[in-house]
Write an enzyme that holds these catalytic residues in place. Structure first.
Site, PDB file in Angstrom:
ATOM      1  N   TYR A   9      48.053  -6.358  -3.513  1.00 15.99           N
ATOM      2  CA  TYR A   9      47.800  -6.777  -2.206  1.00 15.99           C
ATOM      3  C   TYR A   9      49.220  -7.304  -1.491  1.00 15.99           C
ATOM      4  O   TYR A   9      49.626  -6.972  -0.310  1.00 15.99           O
ATOM      5  CB  TYR A   9      46.672  -7.982  -1.794  1.00 15.99           C
ATOM      6  N   ALA A  10      49.841  -8.286  -2.007  1.00 18.16           N
ATOM      7  CA  ALA A  10      51.282  -8.987  -1.497  1.00 18.16           C
ATOM      8  C   ALA A  10      52.095  -7.987  -1.673  1.00 18.16           C
ATOM      9  O   ALA A  10      52.944  -7.922  -0.669  1.00 18.16           O
ATOM     10  CB  ALA A  10      51.458 -10.125  -2.362  1.00 18.16           C
TER      11      ALA A  10
END
Length: 119
Positions: free
Chosen positions: A9-10
């Site tokens: 995600y990041a």
């Protein structure tokens, strides 16, 4: 910021920011603006509907849905003490699309109530 989010995600967010900066360099001379908007917690039906994701999170933690929502500002460390509304995100996007933002290129616009403490 790679903290507590699912793997990927990041990293995907970081890649999107870099891609927008690169596209901006390429497209700005043609009059095309490329920017990103990075909202934090937004008070959307995803969270506010009791049968939605927020309700499932509340169930998983064994708390009421209303308690979960009430505690989000403290849990996420929101400096403003409140969550962002969908209208606030829309207003930011409308501004970025306007001529008043004609010289904003390759920028990431965080709207998170002060969740991120570093850039």
């Amino acid at each position: 910021m790679p903290a507590g989010s699912p793997v990927g995600y990041a990293e995907a967010k970081a890649a999107l920011n870099q891609l927008s900066k690169r596209l901006s360099e390429e497209l700005a001379p043609r009059g095309v603006r490329v920017n990103t908007v990075s909202p934090g917690f937004v008070s959307s039906p995803l969270w506010t509907e009791p049968k939605g994701f927020g309700g499932k999170v509340a169930d998983a933690y064994g708390v009421s849905h209303s308690d979960l929502l009430a505690n989000i500002p403290a849990q996420f460390g929101l400096a403003s003490g409140r969550v962002t509304t969908p209208e606030e995100v829309a207003d930011l996007v409308a501004f970025l699309l306007s001529e008043r933002a004609a010289n904003i290129h390759g920028a990431d616009h965080v709207i998170d109530g002060g969740t991120l403490k570093a850039g």
